[in-house]
Design an enzyme around this catalytic site. Structure first.
Site, mmCIF file in Angstrom:
data_model
loop_
_atom_site.group_PDB
_atom_site.id
_atom_site.type_symbol
_atom_site.label_atom_id
_atom_site.label_comp_id
_atom_site.label_asym_id
_atom_site.label_seq_id
_atom_site.Cartn_x
_atom_site.Cartn_y
_atom_site.Cartn_z
ATOM 1 C CE LYS A 63 -1.385 -78.903 -49.527
ATOM 2 N NZ LYS A 63 -1.458 -80.256 -49.316
ATOM 3 C CD GLU B 119 -1.833 -87.020 -51.055
ATOM 4 O OE1 GLU B 119 -2.800 -87.110 -50.662
ATOM 5 O OE2 GLU B 119 -1.067 -85.964 -51.387
HETATM 6 N N1 PSU Z 1 -1.027 -82.368 -52.430
HETATM 7 C C1 PSU Z 1 -1.995 -81.894 -53.378
HETATM 8 N N2 PSU Z 1 -3.268 -81.581 -52.891
HETATM 9 C C2 PSU Z 1 -3.692 -82.146 -51.779
HETATM 10 C C3 PSU Z 1 -2.727 -82.708 -50.780
HETATM 11 C C4 PSU Z 1 -1.333 -82.742 -51.196
HETATM 12 O O1 PSU Z 1 -1.546 -81.258 -54.447
HETATM 13 O O2 PSU Z 1 -4.922 -82.165 -51.535
HETATM 14 C C5 PSU Z 1 -3.301 -82.990 -49.348
HETATM 15 C C6 PSU Z 1 -2.322 -84.258 -48.859
HETATM 16 O O3 PSU Z 1 -2.848 -85.093 -48.567
HETATM 17 C C7 PSU Z 1 -1.649 -83.479 -47.478
HETATM 18 C C8 PSU Z 1 -2.753 -82.721 -47.324
HETATM 19 O O4 PSU Z 1 -1.329 -84.275 -46.849
HETATM 20 O O5 PSU Z 1 -3.142 -82.158 -48.447
HETATM 21 C C9 PSU Z 1 -2.311 -81.738 -46.244
HETATM 22 O O6 PSU Z 1 -3.418 -81.240 -45.351
HETATM 23 P P1 PSU Z 1 -3.164 -80.851 -43.781
HETATM 24 O O7 PSU Z 1 -2.708 -79.376 -44.077
HETATM 25 O O8 PSU Z 1 -4.705 -80.584 -43.430
HETATM 26 O O9 PSU Z 1 -2.399 -81.632 -42.975
#
Ligand code: PSU
Ligand code: MN
Length: 297
Positions: A156, A22
């Site tokens: 996360k 990604e």
């Molecule tokens: N994993 C990491 N760092 C990140 C992300 C994932 O170690 O920045 C990103 C990914 O792109 C994931 C996003 O899809 O954070 C999630 O954001 P949200 O909670 O707004 O959907």
């Protein structure tokens, strides 16, 4: 709308193992220049394991599958790169904006391209104050209809992990631990939540069986952060709670919240969370490649 790099075109033509990566983690997840270094090194690790990396991003009205060095640099440095979840995809393409793909959008694009393996840092999920904000990442609902194997160090740590796992069950997303029976905690090695342990070969076999089923859900393989870079659970929890309070006070919500929390945590840990994030990302890239290679054999 898909535009393949020469390396990925060749890999698809010759049926080589491919691992998607990604780009939100590059543009919104880490500071410069560590983000560029991370993007390059994750690709290098995948190549070392005998697979082909396909970093995904949005540029010039196209979904790019596989990026050049210059394109990675652009994503890392350009002002106004849009964090693009699935709801934003058509808008970003129509406006020819530069977009970084979240787990959701990357999984969607990889699935469209026929790429079956994807490595990332941590998945998005259900935020801790869900009752108040109903903040549930589109990563979950999108993975419910992408036929892909996504490797991450869990969900996360800033999220509500038990609720996210419950919701994955509802969505039909299978969750496995990579050689562990405790679900990983992203920054720390393990949570208390039990998970079924599998190897790279078993993950590959599951993806083979899935080909014959008319089921569209992703499978999620959760790999613990390497022990030498893992953080202490108690310490990181305190910092996460501080960061959450700070976000609340500053009224940060929606798509801003994840990047805000990650950068706040990085500051408060004196960079240790960034070291952890890099380490787990490399580990996941390697495991994603091992599974893709096992699937290929
Ligand atoms: N994993 C990491 N760092 C990140 C992300 C994932 O170690 O920045 C990103 C990914 O792109 C994931 C996003 O899809 O954070 C999630 O954001 P949200 O909670 O707004 O959907
Ligand atoms: Mn959200």
């Amino acid at each position: 709308m898909l535009h393949y790099s020469p390396e990925v075109t060749d890999a698809l033509l010759h049926n080589k193992p491919i691992v998607a990566l990604e780009s939100t983690i590059i543009s919104h997840g880490m500071p410069y220049p560590e983000n560029v270094e991370m993007a390059r090194k994750a690709e290098r690790i995948i190549r070392e394991e005998g697979a082909v990396p396909a970093t995904i991003a949005l540029m010039d009205g196209k979904i790019k599958i596989g990026l050049t060095e210059e394109e990675i640099e652009r994503l890392a440095q350009e002002e106004g790169v849009v964090k693009t979840s699935t709801r934003d995809l058509a808008g970003v393409l129509a406006k020819k904006q530069t977009g970084a793909t979240t787990v959701a959008t990357t999984a969607y694009a990889a699935d469209q391209a026929g790429i079956r393996f994807f490595a990332t840092g941590g998945l998005g999920g259900i935020h801790r104050n869900v009752a108040e904000h109903l903040d549930i990442s589109a990563d979950l609902t999108t993975l419910a209809h992408c036929n892909i194997c996504v490797v991450s160090a869990g969900i996360k740590s800033i999220l509500d992990v038990p609720k996210t796992l419950e919701f994955m069950e509802t969505l039909g997303i299978a969750v496995y631990g990579f050689e562990t029976e405790r679900y990983p905690g992203f920054y720390f090695q393990e949570t208390t939540l039990p998970v079924e342990s599998i190897s790279a070969q078993e993950a590959a076999d599951i993806m083979k069986v899935k080909q014959h089923l008319n089921l569209s859900q992703a499978i999620h393989v959760a790999a613990p952060i390497p022990p030498q870079d893992a953080m202490d659970k108690g310490e990181i929890e305190t910092i996460i709670n501080q960061a959450l309070r700070e976000a609340d006070e500053q009224h940060i919500t929606g798509k801003e919240i994840t990047p805000f929390l990650l950068s706040h945590i990085k500051q408060e840990t004196g960079g240790a969370s960034l070291t952890a994030n890099l380490s787990l990302m490399y580990n996941n890239a390697r495991i994603g490649a091992k599974i893709a290679v096992a699937h290929h054999q």
